[in-house]
Scaffold this active site. Structure first.
Site, PDB file in Angstrom:
ATOM      1  N   HIS A 210      -5.009  -0.344   6.416  1.00 34.25           N
ATOM      2  CA  HIS A 210      -4.449   0.419   7.548  1.00 34.25           C
ATOM      3  C   HIS A 210      -5.372   0.351   8.773  1.00 34.25           C
ATOM      4  O   HIS A 210      -6.046   1.314   9.125  1.00 34.25           O
ATOM      5  CB  HIS A 210      -4.081   1.852   7.198  1.00 34.25           C
ATOM      6  CG  HIS A 210      -5.038   2.629   6.356  1.00 34.25           C
ATOM      7  ND1 HIS A 210      -6.366   2.794   6.673  1.00 34.25           N
ATOM      8  CD2 HIS A 210      -4.838   3.329   5.218  1.00 34.25           C
ATOM      9  CE1 HIS A 210      -6.945   3.553   5.771  1.00 34.25           C
ATOM     10  NE2 HIS A 210      -6.049   3.880   4.873  1.00 34.25           N
TER      11      HIS A 210
ATOM     12  N   ARG B 190     -19.375  -2.017  23.996  1.00 34.77           N
ATOM     13  CA  ARG B 190     -20.649  -2.581  23.574  1.00 34.77           C
ATOM     14  C   ARG B 190     -20.819  -2.564  22.053  1.00 34.77           C
ATOM     15  O   ARG B 190     -21.794  -3.101  21.543  1.00 34.77           O
ATOM     16  CB  ARG B 190     -21.820  -1.828  24.222  1.00 34.77           C
ATOM     17  CG  ARG B 190     -21.898  -1.986  25.732  1.00 34.77           C
ATOM     18  CD  ARG B 190     -23.215  -1.453  26.288  1.00 34.77           C
ATOM     19  NE  ARG B 190     -23.251  -1.567  27.728  1.00 34.77           N
ATOM     20  CZ  ARG B 190     -22.862  -0.604  28.576  1.00 34.77           C
ATOM     21  NH1 ARG B 190     -22.425   0.554  28.084  1.00 34.77           N
ATOM     22  NH2 ARG B 190     -22.924  -0.778  29.873  1.00 34.77           N
TER      23      ARG B 190
ATOM     24  N   ASP C 128       1.744   3.363   3.191  1.00 34.47           N
ATOM     25  CA  ASP C 128       0.675   4.296   2.803  1.00 34.47           C
ATOM     26  C   ASP C 128       1.298   5.641   2.426  1.00 34.47           C
ATOM     27  O   ASP C 128       0.715   6.708   2.650  1.00 34.47           O
ATOM     28  CB  ASP C 128      -0.357   4.464   3.923  1.00 34.47           C
ATOM     29  CG  ASP C 128      -1.630   5.182   3.472  1.00 34.47           C
ATOM     30  OD1 ASP C 128      -1.911   5.189   2.254  1.00 34.47           O
ATOM     31  OD2 ASP C 128      -2.331   5.748   4.321  1.00 34.47           O
TER      32      ASP C 128
ATOM     33  N   HIS D 193       0.847  -1.188   0.000  1.00 33.00           N
ATOM     34  CA  HIS D 193       0.000   0.000   0.000  1.00 33.00           C
ATOM     35  C   HIS D 193       0.883   1.238   0.000  1.00 33.00           C
ATOM     36  O   HIS D 193       1.395   1.648   1.035  1.00 33.00           O
ATOM     37  CB  HIS D 193      -0.900  -0.041   1.242  1.00 33.00           C
ATOM     38  CG  HIS D 193      -1.932   1.032   1.298  1.00 33.00           C
ATOM     39  ND1 HIS D 193      -3.071   0.912   2.078  1.00 33.00           N
ATOM     40  CD2 HIS D 193      -2.025   2.250   0.716  1.00 33.00           C
ATOM     41  CE1 HIS D 193      -3.805   1.995   1.944  1.00 33.00           C
ATOM     42  NE2 HIS D 193      -3.184   2.838   1.123  1.00 33.00           N
TER      43      HIS D 193
ATOM     44  N   GLU E 171      -7.553   2.206  -4.004  1.00 32.61           N
ATOM     45  CA  GLU E 171      -8.089   2.693  -2.729  1.00 32.61           C
ATOM     46  C   GLU E 171      -9.058   3.823  -3.056  1.00 32.61           C
ATOM     47  O   GLU E 171      -8.645   4.936  -3.368  1.00 32.61           O
ATOM     48  CB  GLU E 171      -6.979   3.172  -1.800  1.00 32.61           C
ATOM     49  CG  GLU E 171      -7.529   3.508  -0.410  1.00 32.61           C
ATOM     50  CD  GLU E 171      -6.465   4.015   0.547  1.00 32.61           C
ATOM     51  OE1 GLU E 171      -6.631   3.838   1.763  1.00 32.61           O
ATOM     52  OE2 GLU E 171      -5.466   4.596   0.088  1.00 32.61           O
TER      53      GLU E 171
ATOM     54  N   ASN F 296      -7.028   3.057  11.398  1.00 32.50           N
ATOM     55  CA  ASN F 296      -7.181   4.353  10.748  1.00 32.50           C
ATOM     56  C   ASN F 296      -8.349   4.320   9.768  1.00 32.50           C
ATOM     57  O   ASN F 296      -8.521   3.362   9.015  1.00 32.50           O
ATOM     58  CB  ASN F 296      -5.900   4.744  10.016  1.00 32.50           C
ATOM     59  CG  ASN F 296      -4.734   4.937  10.973  1.00 32.50           C
ATOM     60  OD1 ASN F 296      -3.777   4.178  10.978  1.00 32.50           O
ATOM     61  ND2 ASN F 296      -4.819   5.956  11.806  1.00 32.50           N
ATOM     62  N   ALA F 297      -9.162   5.391   9.782  1.00 33.17           N
ATOM     63  CA  ALA F 297     -10.318   5.545   8.888  1.00 33.17           C
ATOM     64  C   ALA F 297     -11.370   4.455   9.110  1.00 33.17           C
ATOM     65  O   ALA F 297     -11.938   3.910   8.168  1.00 33.17           O
ATOM     66  CB  ALA F 297      -9.886   5.576   7.425  1.00 33.17           C
TER      67      ALA F 297
ATOM     68  N   HIS G 185     -11.540   2.432   5.175  1.00 31.46           N
ATOM     69  CA  HIS G 185     -12.287   3.686   5.050  1.00 31.46           C
ATOM     70  C   HIS G 185     -13.780   3.379   5.198  1.00 31.46           C
ATOM     71  O   HIS G 185     -14.593   3.688   4.337  1.00 31.46           O
ATOM     72  CB  HIS G 185     -11.996   4.360   3.705  1.00 31.46           C
ATOM     73  CG  HIS G 185     -10.636   4.979   3.649  1.00 31.46           C
ATOM     74  ND1 HIS G 185     -10.377   6.237   4.130  1.00 31.46           N
ATOM     75  CD2 HIS G 185      -9.461   4.494   3.171  1.00 31.46           C
ATOM     76  CE1 HIS G 185      -9.090   6.515   3.948  1.00 31.46           C
ATOM     77  NE2 HIS G 185      -8.508   5.470   3.375  1.00 31.46           N
TER      78      HIS G 185
END
EC number: 3.5.1.25
Length: 388
Positions: free
Chosen positions: A212, A223, A270, A59, A125, A215-216, A191
């Site tokens: 990743h 819960r 990334d 990536h 991506e 992240n995102a 994402h």
């Protein structure tokens, strides 16, 4: 420079079977021909160095001031060369969200470089990601993952598409995961605003990578465990981690390793175009990014916009800061990514018959000393003396 024969001696070798001190490795042409054996005249003295397999980055969006999303072959070559000089001997080319036809055009250009052996494949991506978790992707260009559109992107890459990141909770998400699995393309969850249950559905449909991780995507709540727990706990999923000290706190990376283990972690960069460069303004697809103190953020909104990381730095951090063993680090930075791309027969480990893709590190600091790709010295050959 053409590939040559050489024997490296005196180095620590990180092999699939373990770490060997004072090892010997020979290559001829583009291939490793021997590991171990007696001394030979003219061998290179690598005392004080550690030799590991070339890094494999799943990536990466660019480097050296250049971007794969430009759709310009010269920029792609610059980006690949930049990361090669930092030890990444096998690299994907990751796109960013744009109009579908523009991403198709980029894929056509990148596919030629895959066919030429410069790149290992294309990773899409976007644009099939959540508006609420879009990060450094233009919200107005996002699209639901309609299987027909997903197929259009894959077809544009002419057999070189290796991975597509999407949000499975969007309309068409699960159907697209199934399509990608049928096509032999990795479906990656990322994402995303997916919850735990929907993420499990995506895994059952064929998703095998977490883009990743952490992240995102929603964080962990007691819960509402969300996608992170689902992706960490399933043995079919490889989780990408960005070990740059910005995207993840070291303790979070430790948590991921403690849960998934090195066999299911792929260390990635990334990276965007600023990798290997200094602070300043850089494009990321249609967006502008400002890099300050090595951290890339969108000019508009301030979201983290990829990284400026190179994998030699990720290796060093993993060993010196996170305390991973050399075997664990090599597994995550070379072995597992190579398997995921279907390239483990040729790259990802130091074994006779595989490509002579080597990274030479200082055994104390783990700073990069030299790089060899397919038997060609990319940098550092002048550092070593020959035995009589």
């Amino acid at each position: 420079m053409t590939a040559l024969a050489a024997t490296l001696a005196g180095a620590r070798l990180v092999l699939p079977t373990g770490v060997v001190e004072d090892g010997r490795l020979a290559f001829s042409g583009s291939t490793i021909t021997a590991i171990g054996g007696p001394a030979v005249p003219g061998e290179l003295d690598l005392t004080g160095c550690t030799v590991v397999p070339g890094f494999v980055d799943l990536h990466v969006h660019g480097g050296g001031g250049a971007s794969y999303a430009s759709g310009v072959a010269e920029e792609a070559l610059t980006a690949a060369r930049t990361h090669l000089e930092h030890g990444t001997t096998t690299t994907m080319a990751s796109t960013v969200t744009a109009e579908i036809d523009e991403v198709c055009r980029q894929a056509a250009v990148l596919s030629e470089l895959v066919e030429d052996g410069v790149l290992a494949g294309v990773h899409f991506e976007g644009p099939f990601i959540s508006p609420g978790r879009c990060g450094a992707h233009r919200p107005d260009l996002l699209r639901d993952p309609d299987p027909a559109l997903v197929r259009k992107l894959v077809d544009a890459a002419r057999g070189t598409a290796k991975m597509v990141t999407l949000a499975p909770e969007l309309p068409g998400g699960l159907e697209s995961v199934r399509l990608l699995a049928d096509l032999g393309v990795v479906a990656a969850v990322g994402h995303t605003d997916s919850d735990y249950a929907k993420t499990l559905e995506a895994i059952e449909a064929g998703a095998t990578v977490a883009t990743h991780l952490f992240n995102a995507m929603p964080g962990i709540q007691h819960r509402a465990p969300g996608p992170i727990i689902a992706l960490l706990e399933d043995e079919r999923v490889t989780v990408e981690l960005i070990n740059d000290g910005t995207h993840l706190h070291p303790s979070v990376l430790d948590l991921a390793y403690g849960t998934a283990g090195a066999d299911r972690v792929a260390l990635i960069t990334d990276a965007m175009g600023a990798a290997g460069m200094g602070d300043g303004l850089y494009p990321l697809g249609p967006l502008q990014v400002r890099v300050e103190n090595g951290v890339a953020r969108l000019v508009e909104g301030g979201s983290i916009a990829g990284s400026t990381l190179t994998l030699d730095v990720a290796f060093q951090r993993s060993v010196l800061i996170n305390g991973l063993t050399l075997e664990q680090t090599v597994r995550s930075i070379s072995g597992r990514p190579a398997e995921l791309l279907g390239l483990a027969d040729t790259v990802g480990s130091l074994e006779v018959g595989k490509n002579a893709d080597l990274v030479v590190l200082d055994s104390d600091t783990f700073e990069l000393v030299a790089v060899v790709r397919r038997g060609e010295w990319i940098k550092g050959a002048e550092r070593f003396t020959r035995a009589g």
